[in-house]
Design an enzyme around this catalytic site. Sequence first.
Site, PDB file in Angstrom:
ATOM      1  N   ASP A  85       0.832  -1.202   0.000  1.00 55.01           N
ATOM      2  CA  ASP A  85       0.000   0.000   0.000  1.00 55.01           C
ATOM      3  C   ASP A  85       0.876   1.266   0.000  1.00 55.01           C
ATOM      4  O   ASP A  85       1.987   1.268   0.518  1.00 55.01           O
ATOM      5  CB  ASP A  85      -0.888  -0.033   1.247  1.00 55.01           C
ATOM      6  CG  ASP A  85      -1.836   1.129   1.337  1.00 55.01           C
ATOM      7  OD1 ASP A  85      -2.693   1.244   0.444  1.00 55.01           O
ATOM      8  OD2 ASP A  85      -1.734   1.919   2.296  1.00 55.01           O
ATOM      9  N   GLU A 122       1.534   0.027  -4.968  1.00 52.13           N
ATOM     10  CA  GLU A 122       0.516   1.003  -5.351  1.00 52.13           C
ATOM     11  C   GLU A 122       1.208   2.335  -5.671  1.00 52.13           C
ATOM     12  O   GLU A 122       1.758   2.975  -4.783  1.00 52.13           O
ATOM     13  CB  GLU A 122      -0.496   1.198  -4.221  1.00 52.13           C
ATOM     14  CG  GLU A 122      -1.587   2.193  -4.562  1.00 52.13           C
ATOM     15  CD  GLU A 122      -2.407   2.622  -3.362  1.00 52.13           C
ATOM     16  OE1 GLU A 122      -3.584   2.947  -3.534  1.00 52.13           O
ATOM     17  OE2 GLU A 122      -1.852   2.641  -2.240  1.00 52.13           O
TER      18      GLU A 122
END
Length: 616
Positions: A332, A361
Amino acid sequence: MKKLLFFLGSLLLSLSTYAAMNVSKIDPPFWFTGMNNPELQLMVYGEGIGQASVSVNYPGVSLSSVVKLESNNYLLVYLHLDKDVKPGKMPITFTLGKKKLVKDYELRARSKAGADHKGFDASDALYLLMPDRFANGNPDNDQIEGMAEYKVDRNDPNARHGGDLAGIEQNLDYFTDLGVTALWFTPVLENNMKGGSYHGYATTDYYKVDPRFGTNEEYRSLIDKAHNRGIKVVMDMIFNHCGVEHPWIKDMPSKDWFNHSDFKDNFVQTSYKLTPHVDPYASQYDFDQMNDGWFVEAMPDLNQKNPHVYKYLLQNSLWWIEYADIDGIRMDTYPYADYDAMSNWMKELNEEYPNYNTVGETWVTEPAYTAWWQKDSKLSAPRNSNLKTVMDFSFFDKINTAKNEETDTWFKGLDRVYNNFVYDYLYPDPASVLAFIENHDTDRFLGEGENLDMLKQASTLLLTTRRIPQLYYGTEVMMNGVKSKSDGYVRKDFPGGWANDKENALTPEGRTKLQNESYNFYRNLLNWRKGNDVIAKGSMKQFMVQHGVYAYAREYNGKTVFVLLNGTDKEVKLPLKYYAEVLKDKTQGKDVISGKMIMLNEELTMAPRQSMVIEL
């Protein structure tokens, strides 16, 4: 008298010090023999433990160093493990004055060599789901005593709803039938936050599955059962930040454990603008705010530049791979963490597991930005992220714009997608880019509508192009929603995941006619895709838009799949002369979507928004 008082005072101080020393926890809870990196960091928690000295007596293990932190309630113990060290219980002795405390620390044998851990790749189709919103298999763990105040209320889109690992396990046959080959769960680790943190992105214990989802053992068992069905499991991790209820915030190991540790007096939030990484004109102010600012007030920003923080996070990822046998990592908020630390993390991970995969990400919609982050990119040289897979936010942006347009030859509709792939020359490995049409942070592709032709076209493209495809749970049964109502509105419960649901999209009988048409479309294409080397390994040749139709071919070992997408709302009579180099002398082919034989003469008639996947 003075000597006596001094003696008694010293004695009382010593006794109170001895009484305070304890070990409440050690991270990692156990470790593994035979790892590539011989260094092991133990983070020891306990009142007064920071004053203790440490000794270890175990064959093949030596004490490298002991690091005392600013807080007296932590101690970092660094050990060196020889290659031939044996599994077993290793006694660690903590000494403070005359008091000794012995803790047995377990070393376990690895289940398999690092090279035998296989990651996900372009042969896979990932299915992203939120455990809290998919299925409630064990209502007994909905309410857990002793956790921070929260509520379970399915009528509140931002509360916990009760989904868990048991619910996922009970529906593994659903994923097998659908044809997906990998499951990506949003974070499953403990989020002991006020309100419940149903999404999982505010970790409060990096070594413990949230008890409202299940236990560590249940997580490992679920993965094992998924593997038995040929399904991989990808773990969502967050190294950029933790939850504000993490013990590290309540009692900071050191001031430099976090960025902006003086947050109570000087809170700095990230700008969310990730361009300073690549901007040749970026100011230091902009870079520091983006990189070191907190994501939100509830998510403290970890300082990966601190070597002890970095080592802790590195080991955590290795531990979950070894313990639970996860098949990949989705990281993330990748660019928000320290670049050099993350680059080193990926380097060490790739050395330990050369056949593994991690996707980061990287949320900017320009291909050049995304390509900058991929391993061995010439754009970032001489720096190297070592990150094998990046997320294609450009594709997401282009397909979501195209869906509302009539395709023409100058940048409208599917011509946007054509131009997205033009820039694949920027990627060191275009096949190791993860594409998607929606996820848990975006509007659903359908918005608030139910345009199945539009959905089929986008998904046909997603599942046949030169990318690793990622689906979002419920897309196959046309779940919709927009973020303008709330994040929870694009993270609704899967119909049928709860015992009292009026609708049950987990079975053909419980789905509407339209939902079954959608599900069967995905089921057909996903199962055809599974094990198909033309799609997994094939080259790609794309053609400029002609008559509103975007076309491309995938070729491998003499086999060809030809994809045609009519991006207009009208019937098109398409001359096939444009594609002679692919069609060659072929006069017919089978359309995978309809199952029909397609005659390939001079002209092909396509219905409005029709998609074809023709095996030649």
